[in-house]
Design a protein around this motif. Structure first.
Motif, short mmCIF file in Angstrom:
data_model
loop_
_atom_site.label_atom_id
_atom_site.label_comp_id
_atom_site.label_asym_id
_atom_site.label_seq_id
_atom_site.Cartn_x
_atom_site.Cartn_y
_atom_site.Cartn_z
N VAL A 150 0.84 -1.20 0.00
CA VAL A 150 0.00 0.00 0.00
C VAL A 150 0.87 1.25 0.00
O VAL A 150 1.76 1.40 0.85
N SER A 160 -3.51 -3.55 8.26
CA SER A 160 -4.15 -4.63 7.53
C SER A 160 -4.20 -5.85 8.43
O SER A 160 -4.03 -5.74 9.65
N LEU A 191 -8.22 -3.22 5.11
CA LEU A 191 -7.28 -2.12 4.95
C LEU A 191 -7.87 -0.91 5.66
O LEU A 191 -8.99 -0.49 5.36
#
Length: 847
Positions: A150, A160, A191
């Motif tokens: 990410v 996460s 997320l």
């Protein structure tokens, strides 16, 4: 075309072709406020030469590459699916797309804090919304490992399922590369990203591993979050579950994140549980809400085993997740925390919900028949949660609690990281208990409806019981007669209290069960079936017991027994077997001394429904006035600073029906009247303002001023509710247009505004919206996400009218739209059932 739906048959056919191995998901969250870049690499095996599809909801698909072969995205991507032809035994698929942020609480939700302008993101994937963030085989039995990478603003935190790694910073951005998860279903991946505040702790698992713990919330709420208490309940839950299940916690860490604009109470993402911010208490809340937060914390923790470690194959076994988490969290709360009366709370709140849901035309077995995703969306209901939890409580009593826990532990060990069906669990429980459960399962899990148990009592001239029996009935549409394990309690007045003087426990089965051991005893003041609340069944009070309850319910010393009597009286009222006016008398005469917060909360809600929809129309307004006046008297008489004081005050504000009563509300909000120990804090001030809005004592400008003083997300929700409650045609039309005519409001504003729109004080204005409501049902269903459509269809239904004209209009729409989607028809049928019940109860009250 399937749209965004997926059928069970399609899922089974796809599972026969495909087995997933791993996902690598790369997300770029620095691309602006509308879209983010999503690149998914999926490795999976398949039947060579076969064809299937993968799910994706995205604005744009830039490229699709299957086994090194570029596919034409414009051709293969349509209708939320990417078609995959010519599969090989081993496959690698790469999908590069632009996905959309949402403000509906589905997929990747984006929120801008009005307090400081900070941006917060969180995911919500159950049931079918991981496909809004990455390409996925969106069904629970295609498990895989998930590895997220990410890129986000460097000032953010990114969380996460796997432990958060150190990011690699590049200017204002940074990249977090997470380790792969264990093998899990896509709907429990997660997320969460943004400038969340956090604090950390740890515990040692039964396995000897150290489990990191984290608690997160956004900056503007952080000062209100009691993280130490959250950690304490979490530790208690870990210790209880690991001991009882005999299986250590299965994930690497455990984060709990309180996130904005959340649709549900919480979500069991593996190792990264998200909670509604309602559980961050910026104002004084009732003990009922405090206890509910504990139950929710333990409910989600139970899901780490029930649902995450072992997952249902398809959504017809959703109960394997939710019913078990509901039962497990209640027994853990009662036995491992200070909330020792959790089963009383369960009876007052959860079982009331279950009984109500089980009497709707949409009732279904605990083990439900789920044909597609739309079916499961509407099945997160009182059957799947509360009835299932109630039935499991009875099953634990039936097989014995030790055998029950032993069977559950064996089930976890045998099926860890895989998918199961109903029979898989029953096999283990049969092995540990020695009981055959096939017949029990058929009657309790595979059939719908709730039984009613009534006492049959005969006595001689001296008041000695000559015969005692328990009659069992079932509704005509669901005629199953079931076995029950239950208690019978005899309660007698002694020293100013109603105390239990005798108790027997027995098995009840068939239409009539004789109880000879109660013959020869003096008939008591009150007979209570299902004493101690082992069974799942509606119970009836005999005429003498009902009279005792109305006059002396407050004298029952045991809180669970009181809760059962409250529930029995309410059931008899809802079933038009007792007058709603008598129920109003029962509540007003006894609620002032009730000690259990959730019992008060549930009963007051039922009181307001009875006063506004169930009493005969001829006496409705007088009843509303009497209810509000009495609630105000109770608030004034309650102990300073007590839970009851707060509950009676807010209930009075909701019930206020006259100018004089609303002027009292205004005086209380303005400080002209003060109750010792009652602080008019932010949330109570808003509750009073909503009441004033519904009474027509404030204007939209006054509400704007209140919002300017409390420019928070919560303030915005309550301002929307207050404006929609204003009792004039122009305000109602403005609220309607903002909800139905536009599609830009976030989920929590939609929910709150709908609540204000149907405030009972504006009942007379709702007639004008009956026809527009039905005209817009199909357009709403076809254009909105599921959750927003549900909020609008359930929330805008003009239920306060509770009249024959509304019933007839609803029936006419159902007749004219027989081919409408089944899930939509279910919501409308549930609305209709509420009106039909109200009309029956009104007729009984008028007798």
């Amino acid at each position: 075309m399937p749209g965004e739906n997926l059928t069970r048959i399609e899922a089974q056919e796809r599972r026969a072709i495909v087995d997933t191995t791993a996902y690598a998901v790369v997300l770029d969250l620095t691309t602006g406020p509308e879209v983010f870049r999503s690149t998914t690499t999926v490795t999976f095996t398949a039947t060579a030469g076969a064809s299937t599809f993968i799910d994706l909801i995205a604005r744009t698909v830039h490229s699709v590459t299957l086994n090194g072969r570029a596919l034409d995205a414009a051709t293969v991507f349509a209708d939320s699916r990417i078609q995959l032809d010519g599969l090989e035994a081993e496959n690698t698929l790469v999908v590069d797309a632009d996905a959309l942020y949402t403000n509906t609480g589905e997929g990747l939700h984006r929120f801008v804090d009005p307090v400081d302008g900070e941006v917060y993101l969180y995911s919500q994937f159950e049931v079918p919304d991981s496909r809004r963030v990455f390409a996925a085989f969106e069904q629970p039995d295609l498990k895989a490992t998930f590895q997220f990478t990410v890129t986000a603003p460097a000032a953010w935190k990114v969380i996460s399922n796997s432990p958060t790694p150190e990011p690699v910073v590049d200017g204002d951005a940074a990249t977090w590369t997470f380790e792969p998860t264990p093998r899990i279903s896509s709907y429990i991946t997660a997320l969460i990203a943004g400038p969340y505040e956090s604090t950390f702790s740890e515990l040692t698992s039964a396995s000897g591993r150290v489990i990191p713990l984290g608690v997160y919330a956004r900056k503007s709420l952080w000062g209100f979050l009691d993280a130490d208490y959250v950690f304490e309940k979490t530790r208690q839950g870990f210790a209880y579950y690991e001991e009882k299940f005999g299986v250590p916690y299965p994930f690497a860490k455990y984060d709990q994140l309180f996130v904005p604009e959340f649709n549900a109470g919480a979500m069991e993402n593996a190792g990264a549980v998200t909670f509604t911010e309602t559980y961050v208490f910026r104002s004084k809340v009732t003990d009922a809400i405090k206890e509910r937060r504990v139950v929710t914390i333990l409910h989600e923790l139970a899901h780490m085993w029930f649902g995450d470690l072992v997952t249902m194959k398809w959504w017809n076994d959703l109960w394997l997740n939710e019913s078990f988490a509901e039962w497990a969290s209640t027994i853990a709360t009662a036995e491992a925390t200070e909330w020792t009366e959790a089963w009383t709370t369960f009876n007052a709140m959860e079982k009331t919900w279950a009984y109500r849901q089980d009497q709707l035309p949409s009732t279904h077995p605990v083990f439900a028949e789920i044909t597609d995703l739309e079916d499961v969306q509407v099945n997160f209901d009182g059957i799947t949660y509360a009835k299932g939890g109630s039935v499991l409580k009875q099953l634990a009593a039936w097989v014995g609690i030790d055998a029950f826990f032993a069977g559950v532990g064996a089930y976890f060990r045998k099926h860890q990281w895989s998918n199961t069906e109903l029979r898989d669990l029953l096999v283990e429980l049969e092995a540990t208990s020695g009981r055959e459960l096939t017949e029990w399962s058929k009657k309790w899990l595979e059939t719908a409806g709730v039984n009613t148990l009534s006492p049959v009592i005969e006595e001689d001239e001296s008041g000695v019981i000559t015969r005692f029996a328990i009659a069992q009935t079932a509704p005509a549409d669901y005629p199953t007669i079931r076995p029950h394990r239950l208690g019978v309690g005899f309660y007698q007045h002694k020293g100013g209290a109603l105390v239990r003087v005798h108790h027997v426990e027995l098995d009840v089965d068939g239409d009539l069960t004789e109880v000879p051991q109660l013959a020869g005893r003096a008939r008591p003041d009150l007979v209570l079936l299902n004493d101690e609340d082992l069974a799942y069944a509606k119970i009836r009070l005999d005429e003498r017991s009902l009279k005792t309850a109305i006059a002396h319910l407050a004298d029952i010393s045991d809180p669970l027994a009181r809760s059962l009597v409250w529930g029995a009286a309410w059931d008899q009222t809802r079933d038009a077997e007792a007058a709603a006016s008598d129920y109003v008398d029962l509540v007003l005469g006894n609620i002032g001394t009730e000690t259990e917060s959730t019992t008060i909360r549930t009963t007051l809600a039922q009181l307001l429904l009875a006063a506004t929809a169930y009493v005969a129309p001829a006496t409705r307004e007088a009843t509303r006035v009497r209810v509000a006046d009495t609630l105000w008297e109770l608030a004034q008489g309650a102990a300073a600073g007590s839970d009851s004081q707060l509950q009676f005050t807010t209930a009075f504000a909701s019930a206020a029906a006259t100018r004089t009563q609303h002027e009292t509300v205004r005086a209380l909000r303005d400080g002209v009247i003060a109750l010792d120990g009652l602080e008019i804090d932010a949330d109570l001030s808003w509750a009073l303002l909503v009441s004033l809005a519904a009474g027509g004592l404030v204007t939209a400008a006054d509400i704007d001023d209140a919002l300017a003083a409390d420019n928070t997300a919560k303030g915005a929700e309550l301002a929307a509710q207050a404006k929609a409650a204003l009792p004039d045609a122009a305000s109602k039309q403005l609220a309607w247009d903002s909800l139905v005519g536009k599609a830009d409001l976030p989920n929590t504003i939609v929910r709150s505004a709908a609540l204000g729109f149907v405030h009972p004080a504006g009942r007379d204005l709702l007639d004008e919206f009956v026809a527009p409501y039905f005209e817009n049902l199909l357009p709403i269903w076809g254009s909105r996400t599921y959750k927003i459509a549900e909020y609008l269809i359930a929330g805008l239904y003009p239920a306060p009218l509770a009249n024959a004209a509304l019933r007839d209009a609803t029936q006419a729409w159902l007749t004219a739209n027989a081919d409408a989607p089944a899930a939509l028809r279910r919501l409308v049928n549930e609305n209709l059932a509420g009106v039909e019940r109200a009309l029956r109860v009104q007729a009984r009250d008028a007798e």
